[in-house]
Scaffold this motif. Structure first.
Motif, PDB file in Angstrom:
ATOM      1  N   UNK A  69     -21.099 -24.038  32.518  1.00 11.89           N
ATOM      2  CA  UNK A  69     -21.725 -24.383  31.246  1.00 11.89           C
ATOM      3  C   UNK A  69     -22.324 -23.111  30.661  1.00 11.89           C
ATOM      4  N   UNK A  70     -22.139 -22.905  29.367  1.00  6.99           N
ATOM      5  CA  UNK A  70     -22.717 -21.750  28.689  1.00  6.99           C
ATOM      6  C   UNK A  70     -23.511 -22.197  27.486  1.00  6.99           C
ATOM      7  N   UNK A  71     -24.516 -21.408  27.113  1.00  2.67           N
ATOM      8  CA  UNK A  71     -25.351 -21.745  25.963  1.00  2.67           C
ATOM      9  C   UNK A  71     -25.610 -20.520  25.104  1.00  2.67           C
ATOM     10  N   UNK A  72     -25.437 -20.677  23.815  1.00  8.48           N
ATOM     11  CA  UNK A  72     -25.775 -19.640  22.845  1.00  8.48           C
ATOM     12  C   UNK A  72     -27.085 -20.005  22.181  1.00  8.48           C
ATOM     13  N   UNK A  73     -28.033 -19.067  22.182  1.00  6.37           N
ATOM     14  CA  UNK A  73     -29.388 -19.338  21.704  1.00  6.37           C
ATOM     15  C   UNK A  73     -29.836 -18.185  20.807  1.00  6.37           C
ATOM     16  N   UNK A  74     -30.414 -18.515  19.663  1.00  6.29           N
ATOM     17  CA  UNK A  74     -30.938 -17.483  18.775  1.00  6.29           C
ATOM     18  C   UNK A  74     -32.238 -16.939  19.350  1.00  6.29           C
ATOM     19  N   UNK A  75     -32.271 -15.640  19.584  1.00  5.04           N
ATOM     20  CA  UNK A  75     -33.496 -15.050  20.097  1.00  5.04           C
ATOM     21  C   UNK A  75     -33.229 -13.868  20.994  1.00  5.04           C
ATOM     22  N   UNK A  76     -34.282 -13.387  21.618  1.00  2.00           N
ATOM     23  CA  UNK A  76     -34.200 -12.243  22.519  1.00  2.00           C
ATOM     24  C   UNK A  76     -34.311 -12.761  23.947  1.00  2.00           C
ATOM     25  N   UNK A  77     -33.460 -12.243  24.821  1.00  2.00           N
ATOM     26  CA  UNK A  77     -33.418 -12.820  26.159  1.00  2.00           C
ATOM     27  C   UNK A  77     -33.092 -11.807  27.246  1.00  2.00           C
ATOM     28  N   UNK A  78     -33.456 -12.179  28.452  1.00  2.00           N
ATOM     29  CA  UNK A  78     -33.038 -11.464  29.655  1.00  2.00           C
ATOM     30  C   UNK A  78     -31.811 -12.218  30.146  1.00  2.00           C
ATOM     31  N   UNK A  79     -30.648 -11.716  29.794  1.00  2.00           N
ATOM     32  CA  UNK A  79     -29.417 -12.462  30.032  1.00  2.00           C
ATOM     33  C   UNK A  79     -29.107 -12.585  31.521  1.00  2.00           C
ATOM     34  N   UNK A  80     -29.319 -11.508  32.269  1.00  2.00           N
ATOM     35  CA  UNK A  80     -28.982 -11.551  33.686  1.00  2.00           C
ATOM     36  C   UNK A  80     -29.840 -12.561  34.443  1.00  2.00           C
ATOM     37  N   UNK A  81     -31.088 -12.715  34.037  1.00  2.00           N
ATOM     38  CA  UNK A  81     -31.988 -13.661  34.698  1.00  2.00           C
ATOM     39  C   UNK A  81     -31.960 -15.044  34.053  1.00  2.00           C
ATOM     40  N   UNK A  82     -31.345 -15.128  32.864  1.00  2.00           N
ATOM     41  CA  UNK A  82     -31.249 -16.424  32.193  1.00  2.00           C
ATOM     42  C   UNK A  82     -32.533 -16.868  31.526  1.00  2.00           C
ATOM     43  N   UNK A  83     -33.351 -15.903  31.115  1.00  2.00           N
ATOM     44  CA  UNK A  83     -34.629 -16.193  30.463  1.00  2.00           C
ATOM     45  C   UNK A  83     -34.512 -15.995  28.952  1.00  2.00           C
ATOM     46  N   UNK A  84     -35.059 -16.908  28.168  1.00  2.00           N
ATOM     47  CA  UNK A  84     -35.263 -16.658  26.751  1.00  2.00           C
ATOM     48  C   UNK A  84     -36.653 -16.044  26.618  1.00  2.00           C
ATOM     49  N   UNK A  96     -37.279 -20.189  31.257  1.00  2.00           N
ATOM     50  CA  UNK A  96     -36.179 -19.951  32.214  1.00  2.00           C
ATOM     51  C   UNK A  96     -35.049 -20.967  32.030  1.00  2.00           C
ATOM     52  N   UNK A  97     -34.287 -20.796  30.976  1.00  2.00           N
ATOM     53  CA  UNK A  97     -33.262 -21.776  30.586  1.00  2.00           C
ATOM     54  C   UNK A  97     -32.217 -21.975  31.683  1.00  2.00           C
ATOM     55  N   UNK A  98     -31.715 -20.876  32.215  1.00  2.00           N
ATOM     56  CA  UNK A  98     -30.665 -20.966  33.234  1.00  2.00           C
ATOM     57  C   UNK A  98     -31.128 -21.795  34.430  1.00  2.00           C
ATOM     58  N   UNK A  99     -32.285 -21.472  34.970  1.00  2.00           N
ATOM     59  CA  UNK A  99     -32.814 -22.147  36.152  1.00  2.00           C
ATOM     60  C   UNK A  99     -33.004 -23.646  35.888  1.00  2.00           C
ATOM     61  N   UNK A 100     -33.598 -23.984  34.772  1.00  2.00           N
ATOM     62  CA  UNK A 100     -33.892 -25.391  34.474  1.00  2.00           C
ATOM     63  C   UNK A 100     -32.611 -26.193  34.278  1.00  2.00           C
ATOM     64  N   UNK A 101     -31.661 -25.634  33.508  1.00  2.00           N
ATOM     65  CA  UNK A 101     -30.421 -26.378  33.261  1.00  2.00           C
ATOM     66  C   UNK A 101     -29.580 -26.504  34.532  1.00  2.00           C
ATOM     67  N   UNK A 102     -29.585 -25.477  35.359  1.00  2.00           N
ATOM     68  CA  UNK A 102     -28.838 -25.581  36.619  1.00  2.00           C
ATOM     69  C   UNK A 102     -29.437 -26.665  37.516  1.00  2.00           C
ATOM     70  N   UNK A 103     -30.753 -26.800  37.496  1.00  2.00           N
ATOM     71  CA  UNK A 103     -31.393 -27.855  38.282  1.00  2.00           C
ATOM     72  C   UNK A 103     -31.058 -29.238  37.732  1.00  2.00           C
ATOM     73  N   UNK A 104     -30.986 -29.350  36.405  1.00  2.00           N
ATOM     74  CA  UNK A 104     -30.717 -30.636  35.775  1.00  2.00           C
ATOM     75  C   UNK A 104     -29.252 -31.045  35.889  1.00  2.00           C
ATOM     76  N   UNK A 105     -28.355 -30.061  35.879  1.00  2.00           N
ATOM     77  CA  UNK A 105     -26.926 -30.363  35.792  1.00  2.00           C
ATOM     78  C   UNK A 105     -26.139 -30.061  37.069  1.00  2.00           C
TER      79      UNK A 105
END
Length: 316
Positions: A69-84, A96-105
């Motif tokens: 799953x991939x997500x495009x988000x408007x803003x500044x982010x730490x891509x490697x860590x998955x943080x907006x 921490x978008x990556x961490x939360x979505x991986x836990x949910x999905x």
């Protein structure tokens, strides 16, 4: 082996669009729903998870066939860590978008800037298909950008590569403040916001223009007036195109892409804009840097974001 599929999420301030793609980048199914920004990040991320599960459930594919799953988000982010790190549109900071979505999905999740993702979509199956090195501009409320090198997003040292709208390109005497805190950025003259501002200023100065009869000027009104020969509108469009062309000239001697792709709402103006951009690009680019280079409109429209987001797990 069952065919694998990928989910792309285009996260906007008012709506979330989700799409299911196969390994070749074909968009198989889409859906969307409200973002729920006013309820905070936790609610938005739960909405994403629900929309993704609903999309897959309504498709011809099983959850086990979803490979990423991939997500495009408007803003500044730490891509490697998955943080907006900061998203003004969403009101987010350090999420921490990556961490939360991986836990949910329970699936691998990758995130990137929305303009990078749209560029990846165009590079994968859009106007840049088959061309390894391209640069994309997105002309909307602001000016976004994305750099694709050898078929993959170039993010730079801290993820700031491709912020084309914040090239300081307008001369100091003409420069105005940009929302980023600097002056003279490309975004101040070549976005829809910039075009509208220049039109309103012309009307306020009392210039003879049909735009004076328009109650609430939009960028489309300026292009429509230009197409009728309105000299003020033509001058505004030429100024927007001048700085786009000059910025592409700078990019050409740094990255030497084979193709520039221009998308976003402003790009729908068509030839009156593209002809002017190409003219100024030729005038300002070193001859050998422009040989074989073309400037074309994007073709995926509103689907570029979900297609590119789905592609993050394959080509990101």
């Amino acid at each position: 082996m069952e065919q694998q599929v990928y989910v792309g999420v285009d996260l906007g301030g008012t709506s979330i669009k989700v799409g299911l793609c196969n390994e070749q980048g074909k968009l198989l199914l889409t859906d969307e729903g409200p973002t729920g920004t006013e309820h905070g990040a936790d609610v938005v991320l739960e909405n994403i998870a629900q929309y993704v599960r609903k999309l897959v459930a309504e498709s011809d594919y099983t959850w086990d066939q979803v490979a990423g799953i991939g997500a495009g988000i408007a803003g500044f982010m730490d891509i490697s860590e998955g943080f907006v790190k900061l998203s003004p549109n969403l009101g987010w900071r350090n999420v921490p978008v990556k961490k939360i979505l991986e836990e949910k999905l329970g699936k691998s999740v990758k995130i990137d800037n929305d303009a990078n993702v749209a560029a990846l979509g165009e590079a994968w199956v859009g106007a840049g298909a088959g061309i390894p090195n391209i640069v994309c501009y997105t002309l909307g409320t602001g000016v976004g950008g994305g750099i694709i090198i050898r078929g993959r997003i170039y993010q730079g040292f801290s993820g700031m590569a491709g912020e084309l709208g914040h090239m300081a390109i307008v001369p100091d005497l003409e420069a105005i403040d940009c929302g980023c805190g600097k002056k003279g950025c490309l975004e101040t003259v070549s976005s829809a916001t910039g075009i509208i501002r220049m039109a309103k200023e012309a009307v306020e100065r009392g210039e003879s223009t049909s735009l004076a009869l328009v109650e609430n000027i939009m960028a489309k009104d300026v292009f429509d007036a230009a197409k009728t020969g309105d000299e003020t509108a033509l001058r505004i469009i030429n100024r927007a195109a001048l700085y786009l062309g000059k910025s592409m000239a700078t990019v050409s001697v740094i990255l030497n892409p084979q193709r520039f792709i221009v998308g976003g709402g402003v790009s729908k103006a068509g030839d009156i804009l593209f002809d002017a951009i190409r003219k100024h690009y030729r005038e300002h680019t070193q001859v050998t840097a422009q040989e074989g280079v073309d400037i074309v409109p994007a073709v995926l429209g509103n689907d570029a974001g979900v297609v590119g987001a789905a592609g993050l797990n394959l080509r990101g």
